[in-house]
Scaffold this motif. Structure first.
Motif, PDB file in Angstrom:
ATOM      1  N   VAL A   1       0.799  -1.421  -0.269  1.00 45.44           N
ATOM      2  CA  VAL A   1       0.079  -0.299   0.219  1.00 45.44           C
ATOM      3  C   VAL A   1       0.610   1.977  -0.279  1.00 45.44           C
ATOM      4  N   SER A   2       2.559   0.732   0.970  1.00 51.00           N
ATOM      5  CA  SER A   2       3.275   2.514   0.720  1.00 51.00           C
ATOM      6  C   SER A   2       3.160   3.183  -0.359  1.00 51.00           C
ATOM      7  N   ASN A   3       3.381   1.494  -1.111  1.00 51.50           N
ATOM      8  CA  ASN A   3       4.065   2.382  -3.257  1.00 51.50           C
ATOM      9  C   ASN A   3       3.161   3.454  -3.494  1.00 51.50           C
ATOM     10  N   GLU A   4       1.836   2.741  -3.403  1.00 53.70           N
ATOM     11  CA  GLU A   4       0.720   3.050  -4.087  1.00 53.70           C
ATOM     12  C   GLU A   4       0.379   4.477  -3.643  1.00 53.70           C
ATOM     13  N   ILE A   5       0.366   4.739  -2.296  1.00 55.16           N
ATOM     14  CA  ILE A   5       0.260   6.187  -1.994  1.00 55.16           C
ATOM     15  C   ILE A   5       2.005   6.801  -2.241  1.00 55.16           C
ATOM     16  N   GLN A   6       2.758   6.947  -2.244  1.00 53.76           N
ATOM     17  CA  GLN A   6       4.063   7.250  -3.036  1.00 53.76           C
ATOM     18  C   GLN A   6       3.771   7.650  -4.094  1.00 53.76           C
ATOM     19  N   GLY A   7       3.339   7.035  -5.080  1.00 56.90           N
ATOM     20  CA  GLY A   7       2.836   6.862  -6.625  1.00 56.90           C
ATOM     21  C   GLY A   7       1.722   7.470  -6.864  1.00 56.90           C
ATOM     22  N   GLY A   8       0.552   8.680  -5.423  1.00 62.85           N
ATOM     23  CA  GLY A   8       0.104   9.158  -5.986  1.00 62.85           C
ATOM     24  C   GLY A   8      -1.460   8.982  -5.882  1.00 62.85           C
ATOM     25  N   GLY A   9      -1.484   7.421  -6.290  1.00 60.19           N
ATOM     26  CA  GLY A   9      -2.473   6.816  -6.391  1.00 60.19           C
ATOM     27  C   GLY A   9      -3.738   6.159  -5.513  1.00 60.19           C
ATOM     28  N   LEU A  10      -3.150   6.383  -3.832  1.00 63.51           N
ATOM     29  CA  LEU A  10      -3.909   5.849  -3.207  1.00 63.51           C
ATOM     30  C   LEU A  10      -3.548   7.307  -1.762  1.00 63.51           C
ATOM     31  N   THR A  11      -5.119   7.262  -0.868  1.00 63.98           N
ATOM     32  CA  THR A  11      -5.242   7.991   0.347  1.00 63.98           C
ATOM     33  C   THR A  11      -4.573   7.027   1.217  1.00 63.98           C
ATOM     34  N   PHE A  12      -4.504   7.816   2.581  1.00 68.15           N
ATOM     35  CA  PHE A  12      -4.100   6.712   3.265  1.00 68.15           C
ATOM     36  C   PHE A  12      -5.009   6.168   4.210  1.00 68.15           C
ATOM     37  N   ARG A  13      -6.347   6.862   3.720  1.00 62.97           N
ATOM     38  CA  ARG A  13      -7.997   6.188   4.491  1.00 62.97           C
ATOM     39  C   ARG A  13      -7.549   4.923   2.976  1.00 62.97           C
ATOM     40  N   GLY A  14      -7.681   4.930   1.818  1.00 64.35           N
ATOM     41  CA  GLY A  14      -7.586   3.916   0.868  1.00 64.35           C
ATOM     42  C   GLY A  14      -7.058   2.690   1.408  1.00 64.35           C
ATOM     43  N   ALA A  15      -5.145   3.327   1.831  1.00 61.64           N
ATOM     44  CA  ALA A  15      -4.236   2.626   2.373  1.00 61.64           C
ATOM     45  C   ALA A  15      -5.134   1.837   3.446  1.00 61.64           C
ATOM     46  N   PHE A  16      -5.996   2.321   5.035  1.00 63.28           N
ATOM     47  CA  PHE A  16      -6.360   1.959   5.861  1.00 63.28           C
ATOM     48  C   PHE A  16      -6.954   0.743   5.429  1.00 63.28           C
ATOM     49  N   LYS A  17      -7.841   0.931   4.752  1.00 58.53           N
ATOM     50  CA  LYS A  17      -9.185   0.112   3.865  1.00 58.53           C
ATOM     51  C   LYS A  17      -7.965  -1.486   4.041  1.00 58.53           C
ATOM     52  N   MET A  18      -7.448  -1.575   2.732  1.00 58.15           N
ATOM     53  CA  MET A  18      -6.455  -2.259   2.781  1.00 58.15           C
ATOM     54  C   MET A  18      -5.784  -3.253   3.278  1.00 58.15           C
ATOM     55  N   LEU A  19      -5.791  -2.454   4.837  1.00 61.21           N
ATOM     56  CA  LEU A  19      -4.942  -3.396   5.575  1.00 61.21           C
ATOM     57  C   LEU A  19      -5.713  -3.306   6.710  1.00 61.21           C
ATOM     58  N   LEU A  20      -7.044  -3.066   7.020  1.00 55.74           N
ATOM     59  CA  LEU A  20      -7.735  -3.321   8.275  1.00 55.74           C
ATOM     60  C   LEU A  20      -9.470  -3.555   7.788  1.00 55.74           C
ATOM     61  N   ASP A  21      -9.757  -3.032   6.956  1.00 56.22           N
ATOM     62  CA  ASP A  21     -11.184  -3.747   6.744  1.00 56.22           C
ATOM     63  C   ASP A  21     -10.933  -4.984   5.703  1.00 56.22           C
ATOM     64  N   ILE A  22     -10.686  -5.679   6.125  1.00 56.92           N
ATOM     65  CA  ILE A  22     -10.682  -6.820   5.728  1.00 56.92           C
ATOM     66  C   ILE A  22     -11.009  -8.086   5.529  1.00 56.92           C
ATOM     67  N   ASP A  23     -12.696  -7.824   5.733  1.00 54.90           N
ATOM     68  CA  ASP A  23     -13.768  -8.555   5.813  1.00 54.90           C
ATOM     69  C   ASP A  23     -14.083  -9.282   4.764  1.00 54.90           C
ATOM     70  N   ASP A  24     -14.041  -8.242   3.541  1.00 51.70           N
ATOM     71  CA  ASP A  24     -15.014  -8.325   1.848  1.00 51.70           C
ATOM     72  C   ASP A  24     -13.344  -7.920   1.312  1.00 51.70           C
ATOM     73  N   GLU A  25     -13.003  -9.606   1.068  1.00 53.65           N
ATOM     74  CA  GLU A  25     -11.981  -8.862   0.232  1.00 53.65           C
ATOM     75  C   GLU A  25     -12.479  -8.967  -1.171  1.00 53.65           C
ATOM     76  N   LYS A  26     -12.810  -9.509  -1.584  1.00 54.77           N
ATOM     77  CA  LYS A  26     -14.080  -8.940  -2.983  1.00 54.77           C
ATOM     78  C   LYS A  26     -14.187  -7.353  -3.055  1.00 54.77           C
ATOM     79  N   GLU A  27     -14.519  -7.299  -2.131  1.00 49.86           N
ATOM     80  CA  GLU A  27     -14.461  -5.793  -2.657  1.00 49.86           C
ATOM     81  C   GLU A  27     -13.881  -5.101  -2.662  1.00 49.86           C
ATOM     82  N   LEU A  28     -12.446  -5.025  -1.714  1.00 50.09           N
ATOM     83  CA  LEU A  28     -11.475  -4.972  -1.649  1.00 50.09           C
ATOM     84  C   LEU A  28     -10.755  -4.703  -2.666  1.00 50.09           C
ATOM     85  N   LYS A  29     -10.569  -5.609  -3.492  1.00 50.04           N
ATOM     86  CA  LYS A  29     -10.041  -6.480  -4.659  1.00 50.04           C
ATOM     87  C   LYS A  29     -10.264  -5.353  -5.909  1.00 50.04           C
TER      88      LYS A  29
END
Length: 113
Positions: free
Chosen positions: A43-71
């Motif tokens: 997720v950090s690589n996507e943040i550095q590339g400018g395509g991901l916010t901290f909120r989006g990164a935290f969602k990918m790291l923490l909100d892992i119950d619905d992987e289909k939606e995350l993907k």
């Protein structure tokens, strides 16, 4: 064993140090497991590339119950491939005793490197 898991998890949040008059974040002093670092790096690589916010990164790291939606969300706007959630990561984060403090450790590691 139980106490070690708790102590280790809290060190990832409260293990700040001062070295050469600079604040050093816990993940530098108490390394997170390799499978956790890989997901943070992803997720950090996507943040550095400018395509991901901290909120989006935290969602990918923490909100892992619905992987289909995350993907689906990842593939909508990210420049890299989606990283599936390993059972090891899922079990680590969903630990009933220290899962919440580990969530905080993930946030600190993303923000402070």
């Amino acid at each position: 064993m139980e106490k070690d898991r708790v102590v280790e998890s809290y060190s990832w949040v409260y293990g700040w140090k001062v070295k050469d008059d600079k604040c050093v974040p816990p993940a530098k002093n108490h390394p997170l497991p390799e499978f956790v670092k890989k997901r943070i790096d992803w997720v950090s690589n996507e943040i550095q590339g400018g395509g991901l916010t901290f909120r989006g990164a935290f969602k990918m790291l923490l909100d892992i119950d619905d992987e289909k939606e995350l993907k689906k969300e990842w593939e909508f706007g990210a420049s890299s491939d989606y990283m599936p959630i390993s059972d090891e990561y899922r079990n680590w984060l969903n630990d009933p005793i220290v899962g919440d403090i580990r969530s905080v450790a993930l946030m600190i590691a993303v923000i402070y490197g």
